[in-house]
Design a protein around this motif. Structure first.
Motif, PDB file in Angstrom:
ATOM      1  N   LEU A  99      18.549  52.234  23.077  1.00 36.39           N
ATOM      2  CA  LEU A  99      17.090  52.273  23.132  1.00 36.39           C
ATOM      3  C   LEU A  99      16.473  52.156  21.738  1.00 36.39           C
ATOM      4  CD1 LEU A  99      16.392  55.007  25.827  1.00 36.39           C
ATOM      5  CD2 LEU A  99      15.742  52.599  25.947  1.00 36.39           C
ATOM      6  N   ARG A 100      17.087  52.818  20.771  1.00 37.25           N
ATOM      7  CA  ARG A 100      16.577  52.722  19.400  1.00 37.25           C
ATOM      8  C   ARG A 100      16.617  51.274  18.926  1.00 37.25           C
ATOM      9  NH1 ARG A 100      14.997  53.599  15.877  1.00 37.25           N
ATOM     10  NH2 ARG A 100      16.117  54.621  14.181  1.00 37.25           N
ATOM     11  N   ALA A 101      17.727  50.595  19.230  1.00 35.97           N
ATOM     12  CA  ALA A 101      17.869  49.203  18.793  1.00 35.97           C
ATOM     13  C   ALA A 101      16.853  48.290  19.476  1.00 35.97           C
ATOM     14  CB  ALA A 101      19.283  48.721  19.081  1.00 35.97           C
ATOM     15  N   ALA A 102      16.477  48.639  20.709  1.00 37.01           N
ATOM     16  CA  ALA A 102      15.557  47.785  21.474  1.00 37.01           C
ATOM     17  C   ALA A 102      14.095  48.117  21.233  1.00 37.01           C
ATOM     18  CB  ALA A 102      15.867  47.912  22.965  1.00 37.01           C
ATOM     19  N   SER A 103      13.817  49.257  20.605  1.00 32.02           N
ATOM     20  CA  SER A 103      12.431  49.710  20.551  1.00 32.02           C
ATOM     21  C   SER A 103      11.969  50.201  19.190  1.00 32.02           C
ATOM     22  CB  SER A 103      12.235  50.860  21.548  1.00 32.02           C
ATOM     23  OG  SER A 103      12.994  51.995  21.143  1.00 32.02           O
ATOM     24  N   ASN A 104      12.888  50.604  18.336  1.00 32.12           N
ATOM     25  CA  ASN A 104      12.544  51.292  17.078  1.00 32.12           C
ATOM     26  C   ASN A 104      11.855  52.626  17.329  1.00 32.12           C
ATOM     27  OD1 ASN A 104      13.608  49.432  15.207  1.00 32.12           O
ATOM     28  ND2 ASN A 104      11.840  48.096  15.523  1.00 32.12           N
ATOM     29  N   ALA A 105      12.012  53.194  18.518  1.00 38.66           N
ATOM     30  CA  ALA A 105      11.452  54.518  18.806  1.00 38.66           C
ATOM     31  C   ALA A 105      12.199  55.581  18.006  1.00 38.66           C
ATOM     32  CB  ALA A 105      11.568  54.816  20.306  1.00 38.66           C
ATOM     33  N   TRP A 106      11.490  56.651  17.657  1.00 43.56           N
ATOM     34  CA  TRP A 106      12.182  57.782  17.043  1.00 43.56           C
ATOM     35  C   TRP A 106      12.975  58.530  18.114  1.00 43.56           C
ATOM     36  CZ3 TRP A 106      10.279  61.749  19.844  1.00 43.56           C
ATOM     37  CH2 TRP A 106       8.930  61.739  20.229  1.00 43.56           C
ATOM     38  N   MET A 107      13.982  59.276  17.661  1.00 42.61           N
ATOM     39  CA  MET A 107      14.791  60.065  18.576  1.00 42.61           C
ATOM     40  C   MET A 107      14.725  61.517  18.108  1.00 42.61           C
ATOM     41  SD  MET A 107      17.823  61.712  19.110  1.00 42.61           S
ATOM     42  CE  MET A 107      19.020  62.020  20.366  1.00 42.61           C
ATOM     43  N   ALA A 108      14.533  62.447  19.063  1.00 44.13           N
ATOM     44  CA  ALA A 108      14.321  63.850  18.718  1.00 44.13           C
ATOM     45  C   ALA A 108      15.228  64.770  19.522  1.00 44.13           C
ATOM     46  CB  ALA A 108      12.857  64.233  18.946  1.00 44.13           C
ATOM     47  N   LEU A 109      15.630  65.867  18.858  1.00 45.16           N
ATOM     48  CA  LEU A 109      16.374  66.972  19.466  1.00 45.16           C
ATOM     49  C   LEU A 109      15.713  68.272  19.051  1.00 45.16           C
ATOM     50  CD1 LEU A 109      20.164  66.238  18.787  1.00 45.16           C
ATOM     51  CD2 LEU A 109      19.163  66.587  21.040  1.00 45.16           C
ATOM     52  N   GLY A 110      16.037  69.353  19.745  1.00 47.31           N
ATOM     53  CA  GLY A 110      15.583  70.667  19.325  1.00 47.31           C
ATOM     54  C   GLY A 110      16.102  71.000  17.930  1.00 47.31           C
ATOM     55  N   GLU A 111      15.344  71.775  17.197  1.00 45.12           N
ATOM     56  CA  GLU A 111      15.682  72.014  15.788  1.00 45.12           C
ATOM     57  C   GLU A 111      16.977  72.794  15.595  1.00 45.12           C
ATOM     58  OE1 GLU A 111      12.986  74.433  13.571  1.00 45.12           O
ATOM     59  OE2 GLU A 111      12.667  75.875  15.184  1.00 45.12           O
ATOM     60  N   HIS A 112      17.425  73.525  16.607  1.00 52.25           N
ATOM     61  CA  HIS A 112      18.625  74.349  16.449  1.00 52.25           C
ATOM     62  C   HIS A 112      19.865  73.737  17.092  1.00 52.25           C
ATOM     63  CE1 HIS A 112      16.232  77.500  14.687  1.00 52.25           C
ATOM     64  NE2 HIS A 112      15.454  77.568  15.756  1.00 52.25           N
ATOM     65  N   GLU A 113      19.775  72.516  17.589  1.00 56.90           N
ATOM     66  CA  GLU A 113      20.934  71.892  18.214  1.00 56.90           C
ATOM     67  C   GLU A 113      21.890  71.378  17.142  1.00 56.90           C
ATOM     68  OE1 GLU A 113      21.977  72.250  20.998  1.00 56.90           O
ATOM     69  OE2 GLU A 113      22.475  70.463  22.153  1.00 56.90           O
ATOM     70  N   PRO A 114      23.137  71.882  17.107  1.00 58.43           N
ATOM     71  CA  PRO A 114      24.077  71.431  16.079  1.00 58.43           C
ATOM     72  C   PRO A 114      24.537  70.002  16.335  1.00 58.43           C
ATOM     73  CG  PRO A 114      25.176  72.911  17.606  1.00 58.43           C
ATOM     74  CD  PRO A 114      23.725  72.905  17.987  1.00 58.43           C
ATOM     75  N   LEU A 115      24.861  69.297  15.261  1.00 54.86           N
ATOM     76  CA  LEU A 115      25.314  67.914  15.337  1.00 54.86           C
ATOM     77  C   LEU A 115      26.762  67.828  14.867  1.00 54.86           C
ATOM     78  CD1 LEU A 115      22.210  66.195  13.715  1.00 54.86           C
ATOM     79  CD2 LEU A 115      22.672  66.510  16.162  1.00 54.86           C
ATOM     80  N   PRO A 116      27.537  66.888  15.387  1.00 55.19           N
ATOM     81  CA  PRO A 116      28.922  66.749  14.936  1.00 55.19           C
ATOM     82  C   PRO A 116      29.057  66.611  13.421  1.00 55.19           C
ATOM     83  CG  PRO A 116      28.574  65.441  16.898  1.00 55.19           C
ATOM     84  CD  PRO A 116      27.222  65.970  16.498  1.00 55.19           C
ATOM     85  N   SER A 117      28.105  65.954  12.792  1.00 55.13           N
ATOM     86  CA  SER A 117      28.163  65.786  11.335  1.00 55.13           C
ATOM     87  C   SER A 117      28.058  67.119  10.606  1.00 55.13           C
ATOM     88  CB  SER A 117      27.053  64.845  10.865  1.00 55.13           C
ATOM     89  OG  SER A 117      25.775  65.364  11.216  1.00 55.13           O
ATOM     90  N   GLN A 118      27.550  68.152  11.286  1.00 57.87           N
ATOM     91  CA  GLN A 118      27.452  69.483  10.683  1.00 57.87           C
ATOM     92  C   GLN A 118      28.716  70.311  10.921  1.00 57.87           C
ATOM     93  OE1 GLN A 118      23.908  70.522  12.925  1.00 57.87           O
ATOM     94  NE2 GLN A 118      22.625  70.337  11.099  1.00 57.87           N
TER      95      GLN A 118
END
Length: 346
Positions: free
Chosen positions: A103-122
């Motif tokens: 969807l990002r590639a097709a729209s350039n829309a921003w993508m959002a998550l809750g502020e406390h959701e951990p990410l694999p990169s963390q």
């Protein structure tokens, strides 16, 4: 008792088919996205259309079949992916945000998550370190050597998680989605994951609950995500936080829409407490010396011996979450529940 409002969705669930795209309220669309090879069968994505802008919530599992269904669903609502302003995932699971990268590639829309959701990169930058730490955790939980490969993450699992779209925006509890013409507020509902969020649409009297509240299935609450100290306590507190939406129609990410949220909250509270009482009973009997040992003594729908692979992993992580919760409530718990590799092994 809940009242089913998504009648077409309920019929589809009963008949094991895909439900139709529906306009739930003016500018609020329910779009089912296939979840291939999974008993849940689909994720319900929700399109919220504002004034010249729109946001898609929980776009679903990434697959060609799912992409075709999502594009067709957006077309039914009168838009294309390029019209999207934003993408919101209620939590970082692939059946909710797997499609975000397309969807990002097709729209350039921003993508959002809750502020406390951990990410694999963390969690870790090194695949081998992450896989080894995960294996060490389950070994410490008493998993027999012959079952470790079955329950521990492998390198391909880690690579799948690292390949998912990470967010440009982080959403704090209480903020409005930054979409013109919408007044949809974020509600922090941790438990299923550390940073899970729900969305409150007061204008339409709707609450989008992700996996936090489902009409029939009890969401999985486990000691799974890194940095999640006491997921069951978080979950019970998040059930209380849902009182703000008690009169609203519930739009879950799976199954079907319903009203009667207070009754469903009571059912979920009782289910969690009943399971904790069962775990406490196993502890009191004194026959279990590990997470694995406790899990073997618990009631499972088809028996413990029927659990394999990822289902077994989740069962063990759920058991661990109850042990952590009971200890926090003052119940004597003499079983260790370590996380990841010991400090000396890192």
């Amino acid at each position: 008792m809940i009242t089913i409002t998504g009648h077409e969705q309920f019929r589809a669930w009963q008949e094991k088919t895909m439900p139709a795209v529906e306009e739930v309220r003016p500018g609020v669309w329910s779009i089912p996205v296939p979840f291939p090879g999974n008993p849940m069968r689909y994720t319900l994505a929700y399109l919220l259309v504002g004034e010249g802008e729109a946001v898609l919530v929980d776009p679903g599992w990434d697959s060609d079949e799912g992409w075709a269904a999502l594009v067709a669903g957006l077309a039914t609502a009168g838009i294309t992916p390029s019209f999207l302003t934003g993408i919101v995932a209620t939590h970082f699971h692939p059946d909710h945000l797997g499609m975000a990268a397309r969807l990002r590639a097709a729209s350039n829309a921003w993508m959002a998550l809750g502020e406390h959701e951990p990410l694999p990169s963390q969690w870790s930058q090194d695949t081998r370190e992450f896989v080894a730490a995960d294996r060490t955790q389950f070994q410490a939980w008493g998993v027999p050597a012959g079952r470790l490969d079955e329950v521990a993450f492998q390198a391909r699992t880690w690579q799948l998680m690292r390949g998912m779209q990470e967010p440009e925006l982080r959403l704090a509890d209480g903020v409005l989605l930054p979409v013109a013409g919408l007044a949809v507020r974020v509600l922090f509902t941790p438990g299923h994951t550390p940073g899970h969020i729900s969305l409150i649409d007061e204008v339409n009297q709707l609450v989008l609950t992700g996996d936090h509240i489902l009409p029939r299935i009890t969401p999985h609450v486990s000691l799974e995500a890194h940095g999640h100290g006491n997921p069951l306590a978080d979950y019970l507190n998040s059930l209380d936080a849902m009182d703000i939406a008690s009169a609203m129609e519930v739009l879950p990410a799976h199954e079907y829409r319903f009203t009667g949220l207070p009754e469903r909250l009571d059912e979920l509270r009782e289910h969690a407490q009943e399971r904790s009482r069962e775990v406490a009973g196993v502890l009191a009997a004194g026959n279990a010396a590990s997470v694995w040992g406790v899990a073997r003594e618990l009631t499972w729908s088809r028996g413990f011996d029927s659990l394999h692979g990822f289902t077994l992993r989740l069962a063990l992580a759920e058991t661990a979450s109850h042990l952590v919760y009971l200890r926090s409530q003052g119940v004597p718990v003499d079983i260790a529940v370590p996380r990841g590799a010991p400090a000396s092994a890192r």
